[in-house]
Scaffold this motif. Structure first.
Motif, short mmCIF file in Angstrom:
data_model
loop_
_atom_site.label_atom_id
_atom_site.label_comp_id
_atom_site.label_asym_id
_atom_site.label_seq_id
_atom_site.Cartn_x
_atom_site.Cartn_y
_atom_site.Cartn_z
N GLY A 484 8.72 5.66 21.42
CA GLY A 484 8.97 4.47 20.61
C GLY A 484 10.16 3.68 21.09
O GLY A 484 10.25 2.48 20.85
N TYR A 487 8.57 1.57 23.92
CA TYR A 487 7.31 0.90 23.60
C TYR A 487 6.27 1.06 24.70
O TYR A 487 5.67 0.10 25.17
CB TYR A 487 7.53 -0.60 23.32
CG TYR A 487 8.56 -0.82 22.25
CD1 TYR A 487 8.28 -0.56 20.91
CD2 TYR A 487 9.84 -1.27 22.56
CE1 TYR A 487 9.23 -0.75 19.93
CE2 TYR A 487 10.80 -1.46 21.58
CZ TYR A 487 10.48 -1.19 20.26
OH TYR A 487 11.42 -1.37 19.29
N ASP A 516 11.96 -0.94 7.92
CA ASP A 516 11.53 -1.13 9.31
C ASP A 516 11.26 0.21 9.98
O ASP A 516 10.24 0.38 10.68
CB ASP A 516 12.59 -1.89 10.11
CG ASP A 516 12.70 -3.35 9.68
OD1 ASP A 516 11.73 -3.86 9.09
OD2 ASP A 516 13.75 -3.96 9.94
N PHE A 519 8.06 1.69 8.74
CA PHE A 519 6.90 1.05 9.36
C PHE A 519 6.67 1.58 10.78
O PHE A 519 5.53 1.89 11.16
CB PHE A 519 7.12 -0.47 9.41
CG PHE A 519 6.07 -1.21 10.20
CD1 PHE A 519 4.80 -1.44 9.67
CD2 PHE A 519 6.35 -1.64 11.49
CE1 PHE A 519 3.84 -2.11 10.41
CE2 PHE A 519 5.38 -2.30 12.24
CZ PHE A 519 4.13 -2.54 11.70
N PHE A 520 7.75 1.69 11.55
CA PHE A 520 7.61 2.17 12.93
C PHE A 520 7.08 3.59 12.95
O PHE A 520 6.16 3.92 13.73
CB PHE A 520 8.96 2.11 13.66
CG PHE A 520 9.24 0.78 14.30
CD1 PHE A 520 8.45 0.30 15.34
CD2 PHE A 520 10.29 -0.01 13.86
CE1 PHE A 520 8.70 -0.92 15.93
CE2 PHE A 520 10.55 -1.24 14.44
CZ PHE A 520 9.77 -1.69 15.48
N ARG A 522 5.37 5.24 10.65
CA ARG A 522 3.98 5.27 10.18
C ARG A 522 3.03 4.79 11.28
O ARG A 522 1.98 5.40 11.53
CB ARG A 522 3.83 4.39 8.94
CG ARG A 522 2.42 4.42 8.34
CD ARG A 522 2.31 3.51 7.12
NE ARG A 522 3.19 3.96 6.05
CZ ARG A 522 4.29 3.32 5.67
NH1 ARG A 522 4.66 2.20 6.30
NH2 ARG A 522 5.03 3.78 4.69
N THR A 523 3.41 3.71 11.97
CA THR A 523 2.56 3.18 13.03
C THR A 523 2.42 4.17 14.19
O THR A 523 1.31 4.41 14.69
CB THR A 523 3.16 1.86 13.56
OG1 THR A 523 3.23 0.92 12.50
CG2 THR A 523 2.29 1.30 14.68
N LEU A 524 3.53 4.77 14.59
CA LEU A 524 3.50 5.72 15.71
C LEU A 524 2.67 6.95 15.35
O LEU A 524 1.90 7.44 16.19
CB LEU A 524 4.92 6.13 16.10
CG LEU A 524 5.80 5.02 16.70
CD1 LEU A 524 7.23 5.51 16.88
CD2 LEU A 524 5.24 4.55 18.03
N ASP A 526 0.21 7.16 13.11
CA ASP A 526 -1.21 6.79 13.02
C ASP A 526 -1.83 6.64 14.41
O ASP A 526 -2.96 7.10 14.65
CB ASP A 526 -1.36 5.47 12.25
CG ASP A 526 -1.09 5.64 10.76
OD1 ASP A 526 -1.09 6.81 10.30
OD2 ASP A 526 -0.87 4.63 10.07
N LEU A 527 -1.11 6.00 15.32
CA LEU A 527 -1.64 5.84 16.67
C LEU A 527 -1.78 7.19 17.36
O LEU A 527 -2.77 7.46 18.05
CB LEU A 527 -0.73 4.92 17.48
CG LEU A 527 -0.77 3.43 17.11
CD1 LEU A 527 0.35 2.68 17.83
CD2 LEU A 527 -2.12 2.82 17.44
N ASN A 530 -4.84 9.03 16.26
CA ASN A 530 -6.07 8.55 16.87
C ASN A 530 -6.33 9.21 18.23
O ASN A 530 -7.48 9.28 18.68
CB ASN A 530 -6.01 7.02 17.06
CG ASN A 530 -6.10 6.29 15.74
OD1 ASN A 530 -6.65 6.81 14.76
ND2 ASN A 530 -5.54 5.09 15.69
#
Length: 583
Positions: A484, A487, A516, A519-520, A522-524, A526-527, A530
């Protein structure tokens, strides 16, 4: 016996032949003709020259009668230093009976407009008055030898690609300029100029085009150099320019003209035009350096500062007390580290990475430490950045790897994670040594996780693919550390085929109160989910962060709240963690 016969006899005796004139000449002519040389006899009093067979071919003369006298011969000679006549006829030596030897090299103008190098070795003999009366000798063609020697001299002086001074000669020119400056005769300066992004040109167009760019930049810089300045190729993409009679006030303007000369015109290459820029670091002398090495180091420092701005930039070195303090500190830390490596005072501490569900330590990360002579322990932050900056991180990584392998052998129930720097991933010795340990005992590989930082994964993904494949095939798992922060794309994760993602701790700090960061993370997560990649959250510092991370789906947690690094692994049970911290 007349005087000529006596002279001939003395010549024969001097060369080892106690025979009369005709016989002596016949023997000498036969000997030199056999090896392709040419013998001659010069009667100095009447200036007559006589030659052995083969003289026409060696000298490139159609008719050797053109050289019947030394005066005729002398008109065709080009000699560096004393002329042939001066060396023999004005010699300060005396003939004591065996003659006086002489030797010189010179060029002869042939009948075809060319010049031929010859070596002339012989002896002159004195007449009754003690002055040189006769000289006999041998000419040998040395064009090939002279060509080889000239090439060696050229290679020792000039860069083969650009024809500019090489690094050694450039340093000599800088030394001369500094001596002149220190004696107060004139001010001087040194510029270090680097082609920007040459690696990208290599990748896009190939090494041949990159070479064309280097040559073209060298020619443009040479066009601005004045008589008395010295321009050379300092390294692969770097040029050095020694400026005579240039003070600090003028240095910035000189740098800007150099940059503009390269920037304003594209380089026409075999594969089309290429836009090129350079950056420069410069230093005024003798004010800011007391030695050549110091001048080079400070010019390099200024160049690095220029590159950190933008390409096509220049920086003039100025002294900084803070920078000097940092440099001295780095030197001292490097000395401490090398001494600790030699004394085997490098240690590893073990910090647990706990399972978010069970609270047990699933993995222990190996964190490097340095033991001081008095037994005190120094954390990695004190010396690892210096090791990376000064290029000795590979030595440290190698020792940590050895310690980690030893810990795996002594603790069969423990899984360890091992951090590897970007430089070490390309270290063949490190790879082969670790691989040999793992092949000897495959249980070690199943309990080893190799951590690679995300910044390395971004910039060196192609190079890392082989590294990752090699150790995954041996049975290790691969983790991306500090995920992260850079990126990186998840496509890179798929290319590298990693097994674990460690979320950078900066996103975990103040997680409960920072939307913030929430959010970061949670996004990391979730990705990563996957891609079926487990995640580890670093720098966990309190119970509230533990609960939030568990709800977000993070599988593993690491931080001082869950377990501080310790210098030895637990003797029983896998956990170093109090269950209340994870409940």
């Amino acid at each position: 016996m007349d005087s000529k016969t006596q002279d001939a006899r003395r010549v024969g005796v001097a060369y080892g032949f106690d025979i009369m004139e005709a016989q002596a000449e016949d023997v000498l002519k036969s000997a030199v003709t056999a090896v392709g040389d040419v013998a001659y006899r010069w009667s100095i009093d009447d200036d007559l020259l006589s030659w052995s067979p083969g003289a026409e071919m060696l000298l490139g003369i159609s008719d050797i009668s053109k050289l019947a006298t030394h005066r005729d011969f002398a008109t065709r000679l080009v000699t560096e230093g004393l002329s042939r006549y001066e060396l023999i006829c004005r010699s300060r030596e005396s003939d004591t009976g065996a003659g006086v030897p002489y030797e010189l090299e010179y060029q002869v103008c042939d009948d075809f407009g060319g010049m031929r190098w010859v070596e002339d070795r012989g002896r002159w003999f004195a007449g009754t008055d003690g002055a040189p009366a006769v000289a006999v000798g041998v000419l040998r063609a040395i064009d090939e030898r002279h060509k080889r020697e000239s090439e060696l001299i050229r290679l020792s002086t000039y860069d083969e690609l650009t024809g500019l001074l090489n690094r050694v000669r450039l340093k000599e020119a800088l030394t001369e300029a500094m001596i002149a400056s220190q004696r107060g005769r004139q001010s001087s300066a040194f510029l270090l100029i680097a082609v920007d992004n040459l690696a990208l040109i290599n990748d896009a167009f190939g090494f041949d085009v990159a070479d064309e760019v280097i040559v073209s930049v060298g020619e443009r810089l040479k066009s601005l150099a004045r008589r008395g300045d010295s321009l050379g190729r300092y390294a692969g993409n770097k040029f050095g320019l020694v400026l005579r009679n240039c003070n600090e006030e003028r240095l910035g303007g000189v740098c800007e003209r150099m940059l503009a000369e390269v920037r304003d015109k594209v380089v026409l290459t075999a594969r089309g035009p290429v836009a090129v820029t350079v950056s420069a670091g410069s230093i005024a002398l003798p004010g800011h350096a007391s030695s050549v090495d110091q001048a080079l180091a400070r010019a390099e420092e200024a160049l690095i500062a220029a590159k950190q701005r933008l390409r096509d930039s220049h920086v003039v070195y100025t002294p900084s007390r803070e920078r000097e303090k940092t440099r001295l500190r780095n030197i001292n830390v490097a000395d401490e580290l090398i001494t600790a490596l030699n004394d085997k005072r490098i240690r590893i501490a073990f910090q647990p990475i706990v399972d978010a569900t069970t609270g047990e330590a699933a993995i222990h990360e190996c964190l490097v430490r340095m033991e001081q002579p008095d037994g005190g322990i120094v954390s990695a932050g004190h010396f690892v950045p210096v090791a990376e900056k000064l290029g000795i991180i590979g030595l440290l990584d190698y020792r940590v790897m050895e310690l980690a392998v030893d810990a795996l052998r002594k603790n069969p129930g423990v899984t360890l994670s091992l951090n590897v720097s970007g430089r070490t991933t390309a270290d063949r010795l490190w790879r082969e040594t670790l691989a040999s340990h793992l092949r000897a005992d495959d249980s070690l590989a199943r309990r080893l996780v190799i951590e690679i930082t995300e910044t390395v994964a971004i910039h060196e993904v192609l190079e890392l693919t082989e590294f990752v494949a090699m150790f995954r095939e041996l049975g290790c798992k691969i983790a991306i550390d500090d995920f992260g922060a850079g990126y990186t794309s998840f496509r890179n994760l798929k290319t590298l085929d990693v097994d674990l993602v460690k979320i950078d701790g900066s996103f975990v700090i103040d997680l409960a109160t920072n939307p913030d960061n929430q959010f970061f993370v949670r996004t990391l997560v979730d990705l990563a989910r996957n891609f079926n990649l487990p995640t580890v959250a670093e720098w966990v510092s309190n119970a509230e962060e533990v609960e939030m991370l568990k709800k977000l789906g993070v599988q593993y947690l690491q931080g001082f709240y869950l377990g501080e690094p310790v210098m030895s692994l637990p003797r029983s049970g896998p956990s170093l963690v109090s269950s209340r911290n994870i409940a």
